[in-house]
Design a protein around this motif. Structure first.
Motif, PDB file in Angstrom:
ATOM      1  N   ALA A   1       0.829  -1.212   0.000  1.00 50.68           N
ATOM      2  CA  ALA A   1       0.000   0.000   0.000  1.00 50.68           C
ATOM      3  C   ALA A   1       0.858   1.256   0.000  1.00 50.68           C
ATOM      4  O   ALA A   1       0.542   2.245  -0.669  1.00 50.68           O
ATOM      5  N   LEU A   2       1.965   1.224   0.728  1.00 51.70           N
ATOM      6  CA  LEU A   2       2.842   2.390   0.776  1.00 51.70           C
ATOM      7  C   LEU A   2       3.587   2.569  -0.544  1.00 51.70           C
ATOM      8  O   LEU A   2       3.739   3.696  -1.030  1.00 51.70           O
ATOM      9  N   LYS A   3       4.029   1.463  -1.148  1.00 54.78           N
ATOM     10  CA  LYS A   3       4.678   1.568  -2.458  1.00 54.78           C
ATOM     11  C   LYS A   3       3.705   2.133  -3.491  1.00 54.78           C
ATOM     12  O   LYS A   3       4.088   2.966  -4.306  1.00 54.78           O
ATOM     13  N   GLN A   4       2.454   1.698  -3.444  1.00 59.03           N
ATOM     14  CA  GLN A   4       1.449   2.212  -4.375  1.00 59.03           C
ATOM     15  C   GLN A   4       1.221   3.707  -4.145  1.00 59.03           C
ATOM     16  O   GLN A   4       1.091   4.481  -5.090  1.00 59.03           O
ATOM     17  N   HIS A   5       1.187   4.111  -2.889  1.00 61.14           N
ATOM     18  CA  HIS A   5       0.984   5.520  -2.567  1.00 61.14           C
ATOM     19  C   HIS A   5       2.085   6.383  -3.192  1.00 61.14           C
ATOM     20  O   HIS A   5       1.808   7.411  -3.797  1.00 61.14           O
ATOM     21  N   PHE A   6       3.331   5.971  -3.055  1.00 62.35           N
ATOM     22  CA  PHE A   6       4.431   6.772  -3.595  1.00 62.35           C
ATOM     23  C   PHE A   6       4.577   6.613  -5.108  1.00 62.35           C
ATOM     24  O   PHE A   6       5.231   7.432  -5.741  1.00 62.35           O
TER      25      PHE A   6
ATOM     26  N   PRO B   1      -1.723  11.550  -5.214  1.00 63.49           N
ATOM     27  CA  PRO B   1      -2.607  10.645  -4.489  1.00 63.49           C
ATOM     28  C   PRO B   1      -3.988  11.220  -4.216  1.00 63.49           C
ATOM     29  O   PRO B   1      -4.949  10.483  -4.064  1.00 63.49           O
ATOM     30  N   GLU B   2      -4.115  12.548  -4.220  1.00 62.58           N
ATOM     31  CA  GLU B   2      -5.431  13.141  -3.970  1.00 62.58           C
ATOM     32  C   GLU B   2      -6.425  12.836  -5.088  1.00 62.58           C
ATOM     33  O   GLU B   2      -7.620  12.981  -4.932  1.00 62.58           O
ATOM     34  N   LEU B   3      -5.912  12.385  -6.230  1.00 61.36           N
ATOM     35  CA  LEU B   3      -6.786  12.041  -7.346  1.00 61.36           C
ATOM     36  C   LEU B   3      -7.234  10.580  -7.311  1.00 61.36           C
ATOM     37  O   LEU B   3      -8.065  10.181  -8.104  1.00 61.36           O
TER      38      LEU B   3
END
Length: 83
Positions: A49-54, A59-61
């Protein structure tokens, strides 16, 4: 895979006493010790999940992002200061 490991006399004596006490073979004790060491010392990877976030530059989209703007209206006015 087979390979040789050389221990000093004191370590070998301690290992022999330990395997007699726990009822495992020396190879099994050494294998467990190496596996435990690797578990503690291998390089850890980031959670998915953190890798996907970065990976997402905005990310706001994303669909799962929290709309923090919607919360502003519910906050009390702090001496006229707006965010």
């Amino acid at each position: 895979m087979n390979f040789s490991v050389h221990f000093d006399d004191l370590t070998l004596e301690r290992l022999n006493r330990a395997v007699e006490r726990v009822g495992l073979s020396r190879n099994r004790v050494i294998t467990q010790a190496v596996q435990e060491w690797l578990e503690r010392n291998e390089e850890k990877d980031w959670p998915a999940a953190l890798k996907q976030h970065f990976r997402n530059p905005a990310p706001e989209l994303g669909e799962e992002a929290l709309d923090f703007q919607a919360w502003r209206a519910a906050l009390p006015d702090q001496n006229g200061t707006r965010w």
